[in-house]
Write a protein that holds these residues in place. Structure first.
Motif, PDB file in Angstrom:
ATOM      1  N   ALA A 396       0.962  -0.913  -0.283  1.00  0.00           N
ATOM      2  CA  ALA A 396      -0.084   0.080   0.204  1.00  0.00           C
ATOM      3  C   ALA A 396       0.763   1.313   0.393  1.00  0.00           C
ATOM      4  N   THR A 397       0.598   2.434  -0.552  1.00  0.00           N
ATOM      5  CA  THR A 397       1.575   3.304  -1.131  1.00  0.00           C
ATOM      6  C   THR A 397       0.898   4.092   1.081  1.00  0.00           C
ATOM      7  N   SER A 398       2.201   5.284   0.784  1.00  0.00           N
ATOM      8  CA  SER A 398       2.057   5.762   2.221  1.00  0.00           C
ATOM      9  C   SER A 398       1.810   7.596   1.799  1.00  0.00           C
ATOM     10  N   TYR A 399       0.512   7.942   2.982  1.00  0.00           N
ATOM     11  CA  TYR A 399      -0.048   9.301   2.788  1.00  0.00           C
ATOM     12  C   TYR A 399       0.853   9.401   3.717  1.00  0.00           C
ATOM     13  N   THR A 400       0.341  11.182   3.251  1.00  0.00           N
ATOM     14  CA  THR A 400       1.561  12.434   4.800  1.00  0.00           C
ATOM     15  C   THR A 400      -0.289  12.484   5.062  1.00  0.00           C
ATOM     16  N   VAL A 401      -0.064  12.657   6.511  1.00  0.00           N
ATOM     17  CA  VAL A 401      -1.695  13.521   7.209  1.00  0.00           C
ATOM     18  C   VAL A 401      -2.403  14.980   5.924  1.00  0.00           C
ATOM     19  N   ALA A 402      -1.175  15.789   5.656  1.00  0.00           N
ATOM     20  CA  ALA A 402      -1.487  17.557   4.487  1.00  0.00           C
ATOM     21  C   ALA A 402      -1.946  17.090   3.897  1.00  0.00           C
ATOM     22  N   CYS A 476      -2.118   5.796   6.544  1.00  0.00           N
ATOM     23  CA  CYS A 476      -0.706   7.038   7.069  1.00  0.00           C
ATOM     24  C   CYS A 476      -0.825   6.678   8.185  1.00  0.00           C
ATOM     25  N   ALA A 477       0.213   7.059   9.228  1.00  0.00           N
ATOM     26  CA  ALA A 477       0.971   6.903  10.096  1.00  0.00           C
ATOM     27  C   ALA A 477       1.511   8.232  11.297  1.00  0.00           C
ATOM     28  N   GLU A 478       0.735   8.964  10.953  1.00  0.00           N
ATOM     29  CA  GLU A 478       1.727  10.620  11.131  1.00  0.00           C
ATOM     30  C   GLU A 478       1.223  10.981  12.195  1.00  0.00           C
ATOM     31  N   TYR A 479       1.921  11.342  13.094  1.00  0.00           N
ATOM     32  CA  TYR A 479       1.445  12.702  14.817  1.00  0.00           C
ATOM     33  C   TYR A 479       0.544  11.990  15.637  1.00  0.00           C
ATOM     34  N   GLY A 480       0.536  10.377  15.802  1.00  0.00           N
ATOM     35  CA  GLY A 480      -0.741  10.050  15.769  1.00  0.00           C
ATOM     36  C   GLY A 480      -2.270   9.445  15.526  1.00  0.00           C
ATOM     37  N   GLN A 481      -2.113   9.940  14.435  1.00  0.00           N
ATOM     38  CA  GLN A 481      -2.657   9.433  12.919  1.00  0.00           C
ATOM     39  C   GLN A 481      -2.893   8.121  13.010  1.00  0.00           C
ATOM     40  N   ARG A 482      -4.641   7.693  12.733  1.00  0.00           N
ATOM     41  CA  ARG A 482      -4.204   6.402  11.611  1.00  0.00           C
ATOM     42  C   ARG A 482      -5.125   6.641  10.783  1.00  0.00           C
ATOM     43  N   LEU A 483      -5.034   6.304   9.763  1.00  0.00           N
ATOM     44  CA  LEU A 483      -6.059   6.739   8.899  1.00  0.00           C
ATOM     45  C   LEU A 483      -5.902   5.383   7.301  1.00  0.00           C
ATOM     46  N   LEU A 484      -6.461   4.816   6.993  1.00  0.00           N
ATOM     47  CA  LEU A 484      -6.765   4.287   5.737  1.00  0.00           C
ATOM     48  C   LEU A 484      -7.612   4.966   4.163  1.00  0.00           C
ATOM     49  N   VAL A 485      -6.916   4.060   3.098  1.00  0.00           N
ATOM     50  CA  VAL A 485      -7.478   4.865   2.282  1.00  0.00           C
ATOM     51  C   VAL A 485      -7.574   4.076   1.309  1.00  0.00           C
ATOM     52  N   TYR A 486      -8.961   3.587   0.965  1.00  0.00           N
ATOM     53  CA  TYR A 486      -9.339   2.639   0.270  1.00  0.00           C
ATOM     54  C   TYR A 486      -9.470   3.141  -1.021  1.00  0.00           C
ATOM     55  N   GLU A 487     -10.282   2.425  -2.105  1.00  0.00           N
ATOM     56  CA  GLU A 487     -10.359   2.667  -3.743  1.00  0.00           C
ATOM     57  C   GLU A 487     -11.903   3.263  -2.521  1.00  0.00           C
ATOM     58  N   TYR A 488     -12.439   4.200  -3.891  1.00  0.00           N
ATOM     59  CA  TYR A 488     -13.243   4.871  -3.965  1.00  0.00           C
ATOM     60  C   TYR A 488     -14.918   4.120  -4.912  1.00  0.00           C
ATOM     61  N   ILE A 489     -15.907   3.251  -4.137  1.00  0.00           N
ATOM     62  CA  ILE A 489     -17.360   2.535  -4.951  1.00  0.00           C
ATOM     63  C   ILE A 489     -17.903   3.909  -4.844  1.00  0.00           C
ATOM     64  N   ASP A 490     -18.544   4.506  -6.207  1.00  0.00           N
ATOM     65  CA  ASP A 490     -19.894   5.293  -5.707  1.00  0.00           C
ATOM     66  C   ASP A 490     -21.107   4.652  -6.413  1.00  0.00           C
TER      67      ASP A 490
END
Length: 719
Positions: A396-402, A476-490
């Motif tokens: 998976a790709t690593s994203y920044t909080v910003a 994303c795992a920065e500044y205590g944040q935990r976020l997951l990025v998924y494919e978008y199902i419309d």
């Protein structure tokens, strides 16, 4: 004379009757072929075949070979056969050869295949899905060819018990991910064709195999080509991203990899040199000589260290005795303790050893180790399953909080598209009209973990690949944040389509509901029976089934349970979303297994059947729990007709409805051990669709059930 003639005639008749009785096919085999013929659309080219009766062995059905009463071969290649393979193949216990190649067979490979096959050829069809894990139990398999189909996902780590396999052809499909580690167990594999797929990683797992024909062209393999593969007579590898040149030699003092010995000394029995073996052996001898020389140096150093330690022990013992006699006054000189002495000796010895080793390897000029094999899945290291697990790479790709803040307008309410027990989901818009979905995990619902634990969970989730599972593409795992990025199902969730008032005008037709059930069942089958170790969803409900604009289902939150505590009894009830979906064993003890997922799936099937919510406090007390209200009526045809979702307006086949209810009854049984595995649920739903399709092709007088085709519903229930 007439008496003799009569006796002869009688004997001849008895002989013919005896032969006919001997030719009668095993009833189980005959039934399996009848179902198979029906599933394939009853093709006329299969001379003699029948979907309701007949004697395959006695009547010499086309392509059928028997041994006595047992069917031992099915060979119907190149006949333009459509349809599927049926659902009773596992009953063909004597079948050794199955060749359905070069036809137009579609759908997925049945999970349960004939268990004693030696040859399986499904090449040149239109088969989709993935390889069924039941192949791992076909220990007699010698030839497996599924080339030129539309198979997807990873190959699957299922080859550990297939030591007899000599030919494996997976070419011209859409397989992805790395090669499974169990390939290394194919000790008799001579031909391996993997060309024209989407495979990644290295070829290291193939290094010790006795291959004579290897084709890995047109994939995404990388790293160094193992030197052992250079001696293969037929080796095609173009169209990949391999590093230039042959693989570098192993580092000094590293033993050769298991399965391929380079030492020719002290070897009994005949020895056959392969191409280029002399060069390798001479180089090996040179390395061995250096290893022996350095071994002497190391032995001398270790011996010196041992002598020094003994001397230090004697010195300390004498000094302590002297100290006991003369006291320990303030003017006494402090003694150097043994650990310090040992450390200084060790440092000095290490420096001396390093200096000698450096001088010994100067001629080899910094030999680099071969590339490390990319791990597939959680691989247990060491013998006897020591339990120590190697970390898997994260695809998976690593994203920044910003970046995620920018894409979601700082997680504004306008971008909010959903909310669950583990956090909120936002629509994220990236440059180039790229749209993804971001789940912002609520630390109150999931306690903040160590980053390594979170990354391990992300790694596992990123490897889940199934057409009916929402793919994890980033994190994303920065500044205590935990976020997951998924494919978008419309689209909308199944819960919204079934239960939200404004969606009532877009009610699912009956065949669409069965299609949703089958596709989500396949997703659970993948999690439970293909993934190793099995993945328990723990939060299976209609709100986690996303429907795209074509009403194809996509199961979300797969693998999310890994973000909670590992102990099953400590699973939070929030992971179930609503106790309307939770199995009795979880509600009572907190234990949750794959069979608990099966129960939750049965509840969703009840939603599809009735259009009701699992828990509805607005109804009468006896009808508030969907399972308790519906279960006693599932085998009553009259009561079942009254339970059906009114939004269907009676537009459904009665027999299909009854069989759908039978599957539900199996899934929602209170005892976990009596619930079927998801592979059996999948086959039951496939069987339901096949029977409905077969009956639909007959005339209305022969159909056996009432059925009205709505204007917006396809006449053929198959898909």
């Amino acid at each position: 004379m007439s008496f003799i003639s009569l006796t002869t005639t009688t004997a001849l008749m008895l002989f013919l009757l005896a032969n006919q009785s001997l030719a009668t096919t095993n009833p189980s085999d005959a039934q399996s072929l009848q179902v198979m013929y029906s599933a394939m659309g009853s093709p006329r080219l299969l001379r003699g075949w029948n979907s309701s009766g007949g004697d395959p062995c006695g009547e010499l059905w086309k392509g059928i070979t028997c041994d006595g009463a047992a069917v031992v071969a099915i060979q119907v290649s190149g006949l333009g056969i459509n349809g599927t393979m049926g659902y009773l193949l596992s009953n063909l216990l004597s079948l050794r050869t199955m060749d359905l190649s070069n036809n137009n067979i579609h759908d997925s490979i049945p999970y349960q295949l004939p268990p004693n096959l030696t040859t399986l050829n499904l090449a040149g069809n239109n088969i989709s899905g993935s390889l069924p894990y039941s192949i791992s139990n076909m220990v007699s398999l010698n030839y497996l060819n599924v080339s030129r189909n539309s198979l997807v996902q990873s190959v699957g780590d299922m080859f550990r018990n297939l030591q007899g396999l000599s030919t494996l052809d997976l070419s011209f499909n859409n397989f992805s991910s790395d090669l499974p580690s169990s390939f290394s167990s194919l000790s008799n594999l001579s031909t391996l064709h993997l060309q024209n797929n989407e495979l990644t990683g290295s070829l290291n797992v193939l290094a010790a195999l006795p291959l004579t024909d290897l084709n890995v062209a047109n994939n995404h393999f990388s790293g160094w080509i193992p030197r052992e593969l250079s001696s293969i007579p037929i080796f095609k590898y173009d169209g990949n991203s391999f590093d230039n040149g042959p693989a570098p030699p192993p580092p000094p003092y590293t033993p050769p990899p298991p399965g391929r010995s380079h030492n020719t000394h002290n070897r009994s029995g005949p020895h056959t040199d392969s191409p280029g073996s002399q060069g390798r052996d001479s180089n090996s001898d040179h390395q061995d000589n250096k290893g022996v020389a350095t071994g002497h140096v190391v032995g001398i150093v270790l011996g010196s260290i041992l002598l020094v330690l003994c001397a230090m022990l004697v010195l300390v013992f004498c000094l302590r005795r002297s100290k006991g006699k003369h006291g320990t006054g303030h003017n006494a000189r402090p003694l150097m303790t043994l650990p310090v002495v040992v450390d200084k000796v060790a440092v000095a010895s290490t420096e001396m050893q390093d200096q000698r080793v450096k001088s010994a390897v100067t001629a080899t000029a910094e030999l680099k180790p071969p590339p490390i094999e990319t791990l597939v899945g959680d691989k247990v290291l060491g013998s006897n399953d020591s339990g120590r697990r190697a970390r898997t790479p994260i695809s998976a790709t690593s994203y920044t909080v910003a970046l995620l803040q920018t894409a979601t307008n700082s997680f504004s309410q306008d971008y909010l598209i959903g909310e669950g027990s583990l956090g909120r989901v936002y629509r994220a818009e990236f440059p180039g009209d790229k749209v993804l979905a971001v789940k912002k995990i609520d630390s109150a619902a999931v306690p903040l973990q160590e980053e390594d634990d979170f990354m391990e969970a992300v790694s596992n989730m990123s490897r889940l690949r199934h057409p009916n599972i929402v793919s994890l593409v980033g994190y994303c795992a920065e500044y205590g944040q935990r976020l997951l990025v998924y494919e978008y199902i419309d689209g909308r969730t199944l819960h919204e389509v079934l239960h939200v008032a404004e969606e009532s005008s877009k009610a699912l037709a009956w065949n669409a509901r069965v299609r949703v059930a089958l596709a989500t069942a396949r997703a659970l089958e993948y999690l439970h029976e293909v993934c190793l170790p099995p993945v328990v969803h723990r939060n299976f409900k209609s709100a986690n089934i996303l429907l795209d604009e074509d009403f194809n289902p996509h199961l979300s939150d797969c693998g999310m349970a890994a973000l909670t505590r590992n102990t099953e009894r400590e699973v939070s009830p929030q992971m179930i979303g609503s106790f309307g979906y939770s199995a009795p064993e979880f509600a009572m003890s907190g234990v949750y297994t794959v069979k608990s997922d099966v129960y939750s799936f049965g509840v969703v099937m009840l939603e599809l059947l009735t259009g009701r919510k699992p828990l509805d406090s607005s109804r009468n007390r006896s009808e508030q729990s969907l399972v308790r209200w519906a279960t006693p009526q599932l085998h009553d045809i009259d009561a079942l007709a009254k339970m059906v979702d009114p939004a269907l307006n009676g537009l459904y086949p009665v027999k299909s409805l009854s069989r759908f209810a039978d599957v539900i009854a199996l899934c929602v049984q209170p005892e976990p051990e009596f619930r079927p595995p998801m592979s059996e649920v999948v086959q039951a739903l496939v069987r339901l669709m096949q029977r409905a399709s077969t009956v639909r092709r007959r005339t209305s007088e022969d159909s056996g059930f009432s059925y009205r085709t709505p204007e917006n519903e396809p006449a053929d229930l198959s898909f």
